[in-house]
Design a protein around this motif. Structure first.
Motif, PDB file in Angstrom:
ATOM      1  N   HIS A  84      13.011 -15.906  -5.377  1.00  0.00           N
ATOM      2  CA  HIS A  84      14.028 -16.918  -5.106  1.00  0.00           C
ATOM      3  C   HIS A  84      14.244 -17.722  -6.382  1.00  0.00           C
ATOM      4  CE1 HIS A  84      16.308 -20.167  -3.607  1.00  0.00           C
ATOM      5  NE2 HIS A  84      15.310 -21.005  -3.378  1.00  0.00           N
ATOM      6  N   MET A  85      15.428 -17.588  -6.940  1.00  0.00           N
ATOM      7  CA  MET A  85      15.748 -18.341  -8.158  1.00  0.00           C
ATOM      8  C   MET A  85      17.244 -18.576  -8.231  1.00  0.00           C
ATOM      9  SD  MET A  85      14.906 -15.367 -10.997  1.00  0.00           S
ATOM     10  CE  MET A  85      13.150 -15.543 -10.806  1.00  0.00           C
ATOM     11  N   ASP A  86      17.638 -19.536  -9.042  1.00  0.00           N
ATOM     12  CA  ASP A  86      19.060 -19.803  -9.255  1.00  0.00           C
ATOM     13  C   ASP A  86      19.736 -18.571  -9.812  1.00  0.00           C
ATOM     14  OD1 ASP A  86      19.075 -22.315  -8.412  1.00  0.00           O
ATOM     15  OD2 ASP A  86      19.251 -23.257 -10.384  1.00  0.00           O
ATOM     16  N   GLY A  87      21.014 -18.460  -9.536  1.00  0.00           N
ATOM     17  CA  GLY A  87      21.761 -17.381 -10.134  1.00  0.00           C
ATOM     18  C   GLY A  87      21.707 -16.129  -9.280  1.00  0.00           C
ATOM     19  N   PHE A  88      20.992 -16.211  -8.157  1.00  0.00           N
ATOM     20  CA  PHE A  88      21.002 -15.096  -7.237  1.00  0.00           C
ATOM     21  C   PHE A  88      22.238 -15.151  -6.363  1.00  0.00           C
ATOM     22  CE2 PHE A  88      16.832 -12.674  -6.601  1.00  0.00           C
ATOM     23  CZ  PHE A  88      16.735 -12.494  -7.948  1.00  0.00           C
ATOM     24  N   GLY A  89      22.998 -16.197  -6.543  1.00  0.00           N
ATOM     25  CA  GLY A  89      24.268 -16.459  -5.878  1.00  0.00           C
ATOM     26  C   GLY A  89      24.450 -15.896  -4.493  1.00  0.00           C
ATOM     27  N   PHE A  90      25.121 -16.655  -3.670  1.00  0.00           N
ATOM     28  CA  PHE A  90      25.458 -16.188  -2.338  1.00  0.00           C
ATOM     29  C   PHE A  90      26.941 -15.894  -2.302  1.00  0.00           C
ATOM     30  CE2 PHE A  90      22.118 -19.503  -1.536  1.00  0.00           C
ATOM     31  CZ  PHE A  90      21.093 -18.596  -1.329  1.00  0.00           C
ATOM     32  N   GLU A  91      27.314 -14.954  -1.500  1.00  0.00           N
ATOM     33  CA  GLU A  91      28.724 -14.712  -1.203  1.00  0.00           C
ATOM     34  C   GLU A  91      29.121 -15.817  -0.223  1.00  0.00           C
ATOM     35  OE1 GLU A  91      32.201 -13.508  -1.318  1.00  0.00           O
ATOM     36  OE2 GLU A  91      30.828 -12.139  -2.343  1.00  0.00           O
ATOM     37  N   GLY A  92      29.918 -16.787  -0.701  1.00  0.00           N
ATOM     38  CA  GLY A  92      30.176 -17.998   0.092  1.00  0.00           C
ATOM     39  C   GLY A  92      30.855 -17.774   1.424  1.00  0.00           C
ATOM     40  N   GLY A  93      31.651 -16.717   1.504  1.00  0.00           N
ATOM     41  CA  GLY A  93      32.459 -16.524   2.710  1.00  0.00           C
ATOM     42  C   GLY A  93      31.729 -15.907   3.890  1.00  0.00           C
ATOM     43  N   ILE A  94      30.502 -15.479   3.705  1.00  0.00           N
ATOM     44  CA  ILE A  94      29.794 -14.852   4.822  1.00  0.00           C
ATOM     45  C   ILE A  94      28.789 -15.826   5.420  1.00  0.00           C
ATOM     46  CG2 ILE A  94      30.103 -12.516   3.899  1.00  0.00           C
ATOM     47  CD1 ILE A  94      27.189 -12.566   2.999  1.00  0.00           C
ATOM     48  N   THR A  95      28.366 -15.508   6.628  1.00  0.00           N
ATOM     49  CA  THR A  95      27.415 -16.401   7.300  1.00  0.00           C
ATOM     50  C   THR A  95      26.001 -16.160   6.770  1.00  0.00           C
ATOM     51  OG1 THR A  95      26.883 -14.817   9.039  1.00  0.00           O
ATOM     52  CG2 THR A  95      28.798 -16.249   9.427  1.00  0.00           C
ATOM     53  N   ALA A  96      25.147 -17.125   7.074  1.00  0.00           N
ATOM     54  CA  ALA A  96      23.743 -16.999   6.651  1.00  0.00           C
ATOM     55  C   ALA A  96      23.125 -15.738   7.252  1.00  0.00           C
ATOM     56  CB  ALA A  96      22.962 -18.236   7.088  1.00  0.00           C
ATOM     57  N   ARG A  97      23.444 -15.485   8.510  1.00  0.00           N
ATOM     58  CA  ARG A  97      22.864 -14.299   9.159  1.00  0.00           C
ATOM     59  C   ARG A  97      23.313 -13.016   8.445  1.00  0.00           C
ATOM     60  NH1 ARG A  97      24.088 -14.871  14.340  1.00  0.00           N
ATOM     61  NH2 ARG A  97      22.027 -15.350  15.146  1.00  0.00           N
ATOM     62  N   ARG A 128      25.112 -19.017  11.977  1.00  0.00           N
ATOM     63  CA  ARG A 128      26.504 -18.557  12.042  1.00  0.00           C
ATOM     64  C   ARG A 128      27.422 -19.326  11.100  1.00  0.00           C
ATOM     65  NH1 ARG A 128      27.524 -15.518  16.485  1.00  0.00           N
ATOM     66  NH2 ARG A 128      25.742 -15.210  17.862  1.00  0.00           N
ATOM     67  N   ARG A 129      26.856 -20.252  10.354  1.00  0.00           N
ATOM     68  CA  ARG A 129      27.701 -21.011   9.404  1.00  0.00           C
ATOM     69  C   ARG A 129      27.912 -20.221   8.127  1.00  0.00           C
ATOM     70  NH1 ARG A 129      25.878 -27.153   8.842  1.00  0.00           N
ATOM     71  NH2 ARG A 129      27.336 -26.918   7.109  1.00  0.00           N
ATOM     72  N   ARG A 130      29.068 -20.447   7.528  1.00  0.00           N
ATOM     73  CA  ARG A 130      29.350 -19.792   6.255  1.00  0.00           C
ATOM     74  C   ARG A 130      28.516 -20.447   5.156  1.00  0.00           C
ATOM     75  NH1 ARG A 130      33.099 -16.198   7.247  1.00  0.00           N
ATOM     76  NH2 ARG A 130      34.354 -16.640   9.087  1.00  0.00           N
ATOM     77  N   VAL A 131      28.035 -19.617   4.276  1.00  0.00           N
ATOM     78  CA  VAL A 131      27.097 -20.078   3.267  1.00  0.00           C
ATOM     79  C   VAL A 131      27.719 -21.144   2.362  1.00  0.00           C
ATOM     80  CG1 VAL A 131      25.798 -19.299   1.262  1.00  0.00           C
ATOM     81  CG2 VAL A 131      25.770 -17.947   3.351  1.00  0.00           C
ATOM     82  N   ARG A 132      29.040 -21.049   2.148  1.00  0.00           N
ATOM     83  CA  ARG A 132      29.665 -22.033   1.241  1.00  0.00           C
ATOM     84  C   ARG A 132      29.642 -23.440   1.812  1.00  0.00           C
ATOM     85  NH1 ARG A 132      34.888 -20.072   2.935  1.00  0.00           N
ATOM     86  NH2 ARG A 132      35.060 -18.594   1.237  1.00  0.00           N
ATOM     87  N   THR A 133      29.416 -23.582   3.106  1.00  0.00           N
ATOM     88  CA  THR A 133      29.363 -24.918   3.714  1.00  0.00           C
ATOM     89  C   THR A 133      27.947 -25.495   3.680  1.00  0.00           C
ATOM     90  OG1 THR A 133      28.835 -24.188   5.971  1.00  0.00           O
ATOM     91  CG2 THR A 133      31.169 -24.164   5.324  1.00  0.00           C
ATOM     92  N   PHE A 134      27.007 -24.755   3.118  1.00  0.00           N
ATOM     93  CA  PHE A 134      25.617 -25.216   3.112  1.00  0.00           C
ATOM     94  C   PHE A 134      25.387 -26.313   2.073  1.00  0.00           C
ATOM     95  CE2 PHE A 134      22.799 -21.677   5.080  1.00  0.00           C
ATOM     96  CZ  PHE A 134      23.507 -21.773   6.253  1.00  0.00           C
ATOM     97  N   SER A 135      24.539 -27.256   2.420  1.00  0.00           N
ATOM     98  CA  SER A 135      24.083 -28.256   1.452  1.00  0.00           C
ATOM     99  C   SER A 135      23.104 -27.575   0.487  1.00  0.00           C
ATOM    100  CB  SER A 135      23.377 -29.395   2.178  1.00  0.00           C
ATOM    101  OG  SER A 135      22.153 -28.924   2.712  1.00  0.00           O
ATOM    102  N   THR A 136      22.759 -28.282  -0.583  1.00  0.00           N
ATOM    103  CA  THR A 136      21.813 -27.738  -1.562  1.00  0.00           C
ATOM    104  C   THR A 136      20.494 -27.344  -0.905  1.00  0.00           C
ATOM    105  OG1 THR A 136      22.758 -29.325  -3.089  1.00  0.00           O
ATOM    106  CG2 THR A 136      20.762 -28.205  -3.800  1.00  0.00           C
ATOM    107  N   GLY A 137      20.003 -28.217  -0.057  1.00  0.00           N
ATOM    108  CA  GLY A 137      18.721 -27.955   0.591  1.00  0.00           C
ATOM    109  C   GLY A 137      18.796 -26.753   1.521  1.00  0.00           C
ATOM    110  N   MET A 138      19.911 -26.639   2.237  1.00  0.00           N
ATOM    111  CA  MET A 138      20.075 -25.488   3.137  1.00  0.00           C
ATOM    112  C   MET A 138      20.152 -24.191   2.321  1.00  0.00           C
ATOM    113  SD  MET A 138      22.822 -27.231   5.678  1.00  0.00           S
ATOM    114  CE  MET A 138      23.115 -25.845   6.769  1.00  0.00           C
ATOM    115  N   ALA A 139      20.838 -24.263   1.183  1.00  0.00           N
ATOM    116  CA  ALA A 139      20.938 -23.066   0.329  1.00  0.00           C
ATOM    117  C   ALA A 139      19.548 -22.677  -0.201  1.00  0.00           C
ATOM    118  CB  ALA A 139      21.904 -23.323  -0.825  1.00  0.00           C
TER     119      ALA A 139
END
Ligand SMILES: Nc1ncnc2c1ncn2[C@@H]1O[C@H](COP(=O)(O)OP(=O)(O)OP(=O)(O)O)[C@@H](O)[C@H]1O
Ligand SMILES: [Mg+2]
Length: 240
Positions: A84-97, A128-139
């Protein structure tokens, strides 16, 4: 097979970016079941070291081993080490699941594992939330969940407490202790010295080169000392 007591071994690691020497002749070991803190000022080479261990960067010289083998030689690496490190980026439009489901498939982990790790990091209600809506801590929690997906014996974490609120930091501390108690191994880079002092067994302090590598109690030897005061002694005493 040779018995191996170390989850991670770094041997004479040097990494140059062009002419810039980011890490020089660094050696340390992370024993199974231990939590080892990798410390050093900004630009000290912590992320470079971690990225080299997990095969994202090629060393200039030296080597690093996970479970006795170079990362590139591991069969199903996600079952050996979670990263787990920065730069592993998430695809913002998909859900956490969905994010974790993709990680699960890549890791060859069993069906249902995504739900388990969502639970483990306290994100089940946000699945079920989209990853782009996550706070820093949630990410941060999602990144940790992805690292856990292959049920690895070892975790490599680059500043996982960044952006966590006090409750999140306490949760992470308990999580890491519990993971280690169950036999897991953790190598963690962090700037949060008082927090680290509460969880680590060993520390590796670097500023390009190793300034100290060993047990916390061999560095912080009296109640009057703290990891922070020892850290400043080491770092300020070191040449640039
Ligand atoms: N991709 C790169 N190209 C060139 N130089 C780099 C690159 N990545 C890092 N460096 C340099 O290597 C050195 C070590 O950087 P690194 O990111 O490993 O430090 P760090 O200890 O993780 O710092 P921080 O605490 O700020 O995260 C720095 O001098 C940095 O500028
Ligand atoms: Mg870094």
């Amino acid at each position: 097979m040779k018995m191996n007591v170390n989850a991670i071994e770094v041997r004479g690691l040097t990494k140059k970016y062009g002419h810039r020497v980011a890490v020089e002749d660094l050696s340390f070991a992370v024993p199974y079941g231990s939590i080892v803190g990798l410390l050093g000022p900004n630009g000290a080479g912590k992320s470079t070291t971690l990225r080299t261990i997990v095969g994202l960067l090629a060393p200039t010289s030296g080597e690093s081993l996970i479970d006795g083998a170079p990362f590139s030689a591991l069969d199903n690496p996600a079952s050996h080490v979670g990263v787990h490190m920065d730069g592993f980026g998430f695809e913002g439009g998909i859900t956490a699941r969905r994010h974790l489901e993709i990680a699960r498939l890549a890791a060859g982990a069993p069906r249902g594992r995504a739900e388990e790790v969502l639970d483990e990091v306290g994100l089940a209600a946000d699945a079920r939330r989209r990853v782009r809506t996550f706070s820093t801590g949630m990410a941060q929690r999602l990144g940790l969940a992805a690292a856990l997906i292959g049920s690895p014996r070892t975790l490599i974490l680059d500043e996982p407490a960044n952006g966590l609120d006090p409750d999140g930091i306490r949760w992470l501390r308990r999580f890491l202790r519990d993971y280690a108690r169950r036999g897991g191994t953790v190598l963690i880079a962090s700037h949060q010295l008082s927090e680290l002092e509460q969880v680590v067994d060993q520390v590796v302090v670097i500023k390009r080169r190793a300034l100290f590598a060993g047990r916390l109690e061999d560095l912080v030897t009296s109640d009057a000392d703290s990891l922070e005061s020892k850290y400043f002694d080491l770092v300020e005493g070191a040449s640039a």
